[in-house]
Design an enzyme around this catalytic site. Structure first.
Site, PDB file in Angstrom:
ATOM      1  N   GLY A  25       0.808  -1.210   0.000  1.00 25.04           N
ATOM      2  CA  GLY A  25       0.000   0.000   0.000  1.00 25.04           C
ATOM      3  C   GLY A  25       0.848   1.269   0.000  1.00 25.04           C
ATOM      4  O   GLY A  25       0.532   2.246  -0.684  1.00 25.04           O
TER       5      GLY A  25
ATOM      6  N   ASN B  87      -8.283   3.464   8.329  1.00 22.64           N
ATOM      7  CA  ASN B  87      -7.665   2.326   9.011  1.00 22.64           C
ATOM      8  C   ASN B  87      -7.954   2.296  10.505  1.00 22.64           C
ATOM      9  O   ASN B  87      -8.027   1.231  11.102  1.00 22.64           O
ATOM     10  CB  ASN B  87      -6.153   2.320   8.764  1.00 22.64           C
ATOM     11  CG  ASN B  87      -5.531   3.677   8.843  1.00 22.64           C
ATOM     12  OD1 ASN B  87      -5.918   4.592   8.132  1.00 22.64           O
ATOM     13  ND2 ASN B  87      -4.570   3.830   9.738  1.00 22.64           N
TER      14      ASN B  87
ATOM     15  N   GLN C 190      -7.710  -0.608   3.313  1.00 21.50           N
ATOM     16  CA  GLN C 190      -8.620  -1.208   4.302  1.00 21.50           C
ATOM     17  C   GLN C 190      -9.936  -1.630   3.672  1.00 21.50           C
ATOM     18  O   GLN C 190     -10.599  -2.554   4.155  1.00 21.50           O
ATOM     19  CB  GLN C 190      -8.902  -0.210   5.440  1.00 21.50           C
ATOM     20  CG  GLN C 190      -7.692   0.146   6.268  1.00 21.50           C
ATOM     21  CD  GLN C 190      -7.181  -1.005   7.122  1.00 21.50           C
ATOM     22  OE1 GLN C 190      -7.912  -1.926   7.474  1.00 21.50           O
ATOM     23  NE2 GLN C 190      -5.913  -0.960   7.458  1.00 21.50           N
TER      24      GLN C 190
ATOM     25  N   GLY D  43      -1.607  -6.490   0.002  1.00 20.83           N
ATOM     26  CA  GLY D  43      -1.880  -7.917   0.158  1.00 20.83           C
ATOM     27  C   GLY D  43      -2.086  -8.376   1.593  1.00 20.83           C
ATOM     28  O   GLY D  43      -2.964  -9.189   1.876  1.00 20.83           O
ATOM     29  N   HIS D  44      -1.301  -7.803   2.521  1.00 23.52           N
ATOM     30  CA  HIS D  44      -1.310  -8.407   3.861  1.00 23.52           C
ATOM     31  C   HIS D  44      -2.557  -8.065   4.668  1.00 23.52           C
ATOM     32  O   HIS D  44      -2.723  -8.543   5.794  1.00 23.52           O
ATOM     33  CB  HIS D  44      -0.020  -8.092   4.628  1.00 23.52           C
ATOM     34  CG  HIS D  44       0.144  -6.685   5.084  1.00 23.52           C
ATOM     35  ND1 HIS D  44       0.049  -6.326   6.403  1.00 23.52           N
ATOM     36  CD2 HIS D  44       0.425  -5.548   4.410  1.00 23.52           C
ATOM     37  CE1 HIS D  44       0.274  -5.029   6.513  1.00 23.52           C
ATOM     38  NE2 HIS D  44       0.499  -4.536   5.312  1.00 23.52           N
TER      39      HIS D  44
ATOM     40  N   CYS E  93       0.836   1.882  12.249  1.00 24.43           N
ATOM     41  CA  CYS E  93       1.976   2.734  11.921  1.00 24.43           C
ATOM     42  C   CYS E  93       2.159   3.860  12.920  1.00 24.43           C
ATOM     43  O   CYS E  93       3.215   4.465  12.971  1.00 24.43           O
ATOM     44  CB  CYS E  93       1.798   3.303  10.532  1.00 24.43           C
ATOM     45  SG  CYS E  93       1.400   2.017   9.370  1.00 24.43           S
TER      46      CYS E  93
HETATM   47  N1  PLP Z   1      -2.994   2.797   3.701  1.00 28.71           N
HETATM   48  C1  PLP Z   1      -3.770   2.338   4.687  1.00 28.71           C
HETATM   49  C2  PLP Z   1      -5.153   2.889   4.848  1.00 28.71           C
HETATM   50  C3  PLP Z   1      -3.304   1.363   5.566  1.00 28.71           C
HETATM   51  O1  PLP Z   1      -4.075   0.919   6.557  1.00 28.71           O
HETATM   52  C4  PLP Z   1      -1.987   0.857   5.376  1.00 28.71           C
HETATM   53  C5  PLP Z   1      -1.414  -0.119   6.324  1.00 28.71           C
HETATM   54  O2  PLP Z   1      -1.759  -0.151   7.487  1.00 28.71           O
HETATM   55  C6  PLP Z   1      -1.225   1.358   4.318  1.00 28.71           C
HETATM   56  C7  PLP Z   1      -1.752   2.330   3.495  1.00 28.71           C
HETATM   57  C8  PLP Z   1       0.166   0.864   4.056  1.00 28.71           C
HETATM   58  O3  PLP Z   1       0.138  -0.410   3.443  1.00 28.71           O
HETATM   59  P1  PLP Z   1       1.412  -1.365   3.499  1.00 28.71           P
HETATM   60  O4  PLP Z   1       1.540  -1.847   4.896  1.00 28.71           O
HETATM   61  O5  PLP Z   1       1.088  -2.471   2.522  1.00 28.71           O
HETATM   62  O6  PLP Z   1       2.567  -0.559   3.026  1.00 28.71           O
END
Ligand code: PLP
Length: 381
Positions: free
Chosen positions: A73, A154, A182, A203-204, A327
């Protein structure tokens, strides 16, 4: 109550499903060839990527040529925003409109683009966590390059009015990117019939491995590359492909949709049971608009509590949850999302996010609610 183990942090990441693992295994073992190779193991790897692309396109209602595999993402968001800005800034289109509640993958990219001369406008959200489309209409100017609004948040799971945003962007002939990391596990997109120009997914969050994702780019839109190297992914996203993970992502997307509605109904029934159980405790509120919320999200705030402490106490009882987004947990700043929604200061520090998926059951939910009540009673003593 004995210690049980309950994973309720599915918005942070999900476990790889058996079906996904089975789809990946050949490319982690015998079929390890480089997809650019001319020999048979390379050709099989290449075929696996193209099969995954077709599966992804079918799941998202678009053309395979509109699917670009990325590392997740974060990369997809970086590419959509930075690529679009680099393409359109020379034409004088320097404005990017987004929201205050985006994920750091978007917000920090926008911070960078600001240093490159971009005019960044962040829309506020209402108390229910949604933007007001009228505010978007007011913010769009002839020099707007892009609107980027997440499909669902998220932290709270609140879903944005994506169709209305698409319509406004189409009326003003402005590109629209949505971070659907999400949303995709729960919402069905028919991208060819939508006004969405670009969409990021990861993917995760849907039982595929970490480190893999997609940027959908509608045919006809040019989004210059941000990585430079070989000719992979139509020359736009270089680097030897992560074949096994791509095969896994294709399978995960394929698995998601046949039973989509039943799965969502089952998950939201569990989430509702969880919310009711948690809200019975005094001083507990639920964050976000329940009418427009992903089925698995349950973000609560406890009055005058310390969310990090609550998480540690939950962990001691075998329950995995998080303070907000994966994050931002670890930094002690209150959530920028809850702050933007106007959550009162005495509730801001006591937020806990549970996110449920199909691997949870009623026993898990009852264990969480009983444990949480005990923890709150202990904390009140
Ligand atoms: N955008 C949103 C809304 C997310 O929840 C996340 C991950 O928590 C990301 C982007 C980032 O994705 P990735 O962990 O695959 O880099």
């Amino acid at each position: 109550m004995g210690k049980k183990s309950v994973y309720a942090d599915n918005a942070a990441t999900t476990r790889i499903s058996q079906s996904v693992l089975d789809a990946m295994m050949p490319y982690l073992t015998e079929q390890f060839g480089n997809p650019s190779g001319v020999y048979s193991t390379g050709r099989r790897a290449k075929r696996a990527i193209e099969t995954a692309r077709q599966k992804a396109a079918l799941a998202l209602g678009c053309e395979p040529s509109e699917i670009y595999f990325t590392s997740g993402g974060t990369e997809s968001d970086n590419w959509a925003l930075t690529g679009t800005y680099r393409a359109l800034a020379p034409e004088g289109k320097k404005r990017i409109i987004s929201t205050v509640i985006e994920h750091p993958a978007v917000l920090n990219t926008l911070e960078y683009l600001k240093t490159q001369g971009a005019d960044i406008v962040l829309l506020p959200v209402k108390g229910n966590g949604r933007i007001d489309p009228e505010e978007l209409k007011k913010a769009v100017t002839p020099d707007t390059a892009l609107v980027s609004v997440m499909a669902a948040n998220n932290e709270t799971g609140v879903i944005q009015p994506v169709e209305e945003i698409s319509r406004i962007c189409a009326e003003h002939e402005v590109l629209f990117h949505t971070d659907a990391v999400q949303a995709v596990p729960h919402m069905h997109f028919e991208l060819s019939y939508s006004g969405i120009s670009m969409l990021s997914l990861s993917g995760h969050k849907l039982h595929a491995p970490k480190g893999t994702g997609i940027l959908y780019i509608k045919n006809g839109i040019s989004v210059p590359q941000i990585l430079f190297g070989g000719a992979q992914e139509n020359g736009l996203r270089p680097g030897t492909e992560n074949v096994a993970s791509i095969a896994g992502l294709g399978r995960a997307l394929e698995d998601l949709f046949p039973d989509h509605e039943n799965r969502n109904a089952r998950i939201s029934a569990l989430r509702d049971r969880l919310a009711e159980g948690l809200l019975k405790n005094e001083g507990v509120i639920m964050n976000g608009d329940r009418e427009n919320m992903l089925p698995g999200h349950c973000s609560i705030s406890v009055k005058n509590a310390d969310g990090e402490k609550l998480l540690l106490m939950l962990d001691l009882k075998g329950i995995c949850a998080s303070a907000g987004s994966a994050c931002t947990s670890g930094d002690s700043e209150p959530s920028h999302v809850l702050k933007a929604m106007g959550v009162k200061p005495d509730y801001l520090n006591g937020s806990v996010r549970f996110t449920i998926d199909e691997y949870n059951d009623e026993e898990d939910i009852d264990y969480i609610t009983e444990t949480f009540s005990e923890i709150l009673k202990k904390a009140a003593r």
